[in-house]
Design a protein around this motif. Structure first.
Motif, PDB file in Angstrom:
ATOM      1  N   UNK A   1     -14.995 -18.866   5.881  1.00  0.00           N
ATOM      2  CA  UNK A   1     -15.164 -17.429   5.973  1.00  0.00           C
ATOM      3  C   UNK A   1     -13.806 -16.715   5.902  1.00  0.00           C
ATOM      4  N   UNK A   2     -12.770 -17.295   6.530  1.00  0.00           N
ATOM      5  CA  UNK A   2     -11.455 -16.666   6.541  1.00  0.00           C
ATOM      6  C   UNK A   2     -10.915 -16.485   5.125  1.00  0.00           C
ATOM      7  N   UNK A   3     -11.113 -17.482   4.234  1.00  0.00           N
ATOM      8  CA  UNK A   3     -10.657 -17.394   2.852  1.00  0.00           C
ATOM      9  C   UNK A   3     -11.289 -16.231   2.116  1.00  0.00           C
ATOM     10  N   UNK A   4     -12.583 -16.020   2.370  1.00  0.00           N
ATOM     11  CA  UNK A   4     -13.289 -14.913   1.728  1.00  0.00           C
ATOM     12  C   UNK A   4     -12.722 -13.588   2.222  1.00  0.00           C
ATOM     13  N   UNK A   5     -12.479 -13.464   3.532  1.00  0.00           N
ATOM     14  CA  UNK A   5     -11.917 -12.232   4.073  1.00  0.00           C
ATOM     15  C   UNK A   5     -10.524 -11.988   3.523  1.00  0.00           C
ATOM     16  N   UNK A   6      -9.727 -13.058   3.380  1.00  0.00           N
ATOM     17  CA  UNK A   6      -8.380 -12.918   2.832  1.00  0.00           C
ATOM     18  C   UNK A   6      -8.452 -12.404   1.401  1.00  0.00           C
ATOM     19  N   UNK A   7      -9.354 -12.969   0.597  1.00  0.00           N
ATOM     20  CA  UNK A   7      -9.484 -12.528  -0.789  1.00  0.00           C
ATOM     21  C   UNK A   7      -9.941 -11.073  -0.864  1.00  0.00           C
ATOM     22  N   UNK A   8     -10.856 -10.679   0.018  1.00  0.00           N
ATOM     23  CA  UNK A   8     -11.299  -9.292   0.046  1.00  0.00           C
ATOM     24  C   UNK A   8     -10.135  -8.378   0.407  1.00  0.00           C
ATOM     25  N   UNK A   9      -9.328  -8.796   1.373  1.00  0.00           N
ATOM     26  CA  UNK A   9      -8.156  -8.008   1.756  1.00  0.00           C
ATOM     27  C   UNK A   9      -7.158  -7.905   0.628  1.00  0.00           C
ATOM     28  N   UNK A  10      -6.949  -9.001  -0.096  1.00  0.00           N
ATOM     29  CA  UNK A  10      -6.028  -8.999  -1.234  1.00  0.00           C
ATOM     30  C   UNK A  10      -6.529  -8.037  -2.300  1.00  0.00           C
ATOM     31  N   UNK A  11      -7.794  -8.136  -2.631  1.00  0.00           N
ATOM     32  CA  UNK A  11      -8.365  -7.236  -3.649  1.00  0.00           C
ATOM     33  C   UNK A  11      -8.265  -5.778  -3.210  1.00  0.00           C
ATOM     34  N   UNK A  12      -8.507  -5.526  -1.943  1.00  0.00           N
ATOM     35  CA  UNK A  12      -8.432  -4.152  -1.439  1.00  0.00           C
ATOM     36  C   UNK A  12      -7.017  -3.599  -1.607  1.00  0.00           C
ATOM     37  N   UNK A  13      -6.018  -4.402  -1.250  1.00  0.00           N
ATOM     38  CA  UNK A  13      -4.624  -3.956  -1.390  1.00  0.00           C
ATOM     39  C   UNK A  13      -4.283  -3.734  -2.862  1.00  0.00           C
ATOM     40  N   UNK A  14      -4.670  -4.677  -3.729  1.00  0.00           N
ATOM     41  CA  UNK A  14      -4.357  -4.544  -5.151  1.00  0.00           C
ATOM     42  C   UNK A  14      -5.053  -3.337  -5.766  1.00  0.00           C
ATOM     43  N   UNK A  15      -6.310  -3.102  -5.387  1.00  0.00           N
ATOM     44  CA  UNK A  15      -7.028  -1.930  -5.917  1.00  0.00           C
ATOM     45  C   UNK A  15      -6.387  -0.629  -5.445  1.00  0.00           C
ATOM     46  N   UNK A  16      -6.033  -0.577  -4.179  1.00  0.00           N
ATOM     47  CA  UNK A  16      -5.406   0.626  -3.635  1.00  0.00           C
ATOM     48  C   UNK A  16      -4.070   0.890  -4.317  1.00  0.00           C
ATOM     49  N   UNK A  17      -3.303  -0.176  -4.512  1.00  0.00           N
ATOM     50  CA  UNK A  17      -2.002  -0.039  -5.174  1.00  0.00           C
ATOM     51  C   UNK A  17      -2.178   0.451  -6.607  1.00  0.00           C
ATOM     52  N   UNK A  18      -3.137  -0.137  -7.331  1.00  0.00           N
ATOM     53  CA  UNK A  18      -3.384   0.270  -8.723  1.00  0.00           C
ATOM     54  C   UNK A  18      -3.846   1.724  -8.782  1.00  0.00           C
ATOM     55  N   UNK A  19      -4.731   2.121  -7.871  1.00  0.00           N
ATOM     56  CA  UNK A  19      -5.250   3.493  -7.879  1.00  0.00           C
ATOM     57  C   UNK A  19      -4.173   4.514  -7.516  1.00  0.00           C
ATOM     58  N   UNK A  20      -3.169   4.078  -6.756  1.00  0.00           N
ATOM     59  CA  UNK A  20      -2.147   5.027  -6.327  1.00  0.00           C
ATOM     60  C   UNK A  20      -1.037   5.228  -7.361  1.00  0.00           C
ATOM     61  N   UNK A  21      -1.025   4.414  -8.403  1.00  0.00           N
ATOM     62  CA  UNK A  21       0.016   4.565  -9.410  1.00  0.00           C
ATOM     63  C   UNK A  21      -0.093   5.945 -10.044  1.00  0.00           C
ATOM     64  N   UNK A  22       1.017   6.599 -10.275  1.00  0.00           N
ATOM     65  CA  UNK A  22       1.014   8.002 -10.716  1.00  0.00           C
ATOM     66  C   UNK A  22       0.208   8.203 -11.992  1.00  0.00           C
ATOM     67  N   UNK A  23       0.293   7.282 -12.943  1.00  0.00           N
ATOM     68  CA  UNK A  23      -0.420   7.464 -14.214  1.00  0.00           C
ATOM     69  C   UNK A  23      -1.926   7.407 -14.004  1.00  0.00           C
TER      70      UNK A  23
END
Length: 161
Positions: A1-23
């Motif tokens: 279960x921890x691996x799944x939560x880690x992957x969800x957290x990673x995806x959340x950070x990557x999505x947030x970072x991508x969405x925040x890019x100025x372009x």
């Protein structure tokens, strides 16, 4: 279960970072949401590939100094002028086990500038000396640690006493 939560957290950070890019923000602001979503997905997939490389490549490492943060993946390097705390991709790589070399405490800039480079692959130059030489990541860490660098996720084998 921890691996799944880690992957969800990673995806959340990557999505947030991508969405925040100025372009991407600008595309959404001008109503081009489909293009923005497509580019954000491509960015997340690219960054996931970088994280996979960081986990698999033997000489992958992150360095943070006064000049910014660098994620070294063999022949590919991502960098920013910001500290690691403001570079989510590098912070994720370190959180997932990639060695982190914090050179901010190093004060001898001349000695640091004359250090050999980390080999991009498994090849090292045993006969060369100085800044043009390539050494393994563990040899590099041995050397930079003597200058005062802090090492996280140290890949060197543990020495038993």
């Amino acid at each position: 279960m921890k691996g799944i939560l880690m992957e969800t957290g990673v995806l959340r950070v990557l999505r947030t970072t991508a969405a925040s890019w100025w372009r991407h923000r600008e595309l959404r602001r001008t109503g081009q949401t489909a293009l923005s979503r497509q580019l954000e997905r491509e960015t997340v997939l690219r960054d996931l590939g970088y994280l996979r490389q960081a986990a698999l490549l033997p000489n992958a490492h992150v360095i943070c100094g006064e000049g910014g943060t660098f994620l070294h993946l063999g022949w590919t390097t991502m960098s920013t002028f910001a500290p690691i705390e403001r570079f989510p991709l590098a912070a994720l790589a370190v959180a997932r086990g990639t060695p982190f070399i914090d050179i901010r405490p190093v004060t001898d800039v001349i000695a640091f500038a004359n250090l050999p480079r980390v080999a991009r692959d498994r090849s090292v130059d045993p006969d060369l000396s100085g800044a043009g030489r390539c050494v393994s990541l563990t040899t590099y860490i041995d050397t930079v640690e003597r200058l005062g660098a802090r090492i996280v996720n140290d890949p060197r084998p543990r020495q038993s006493i």
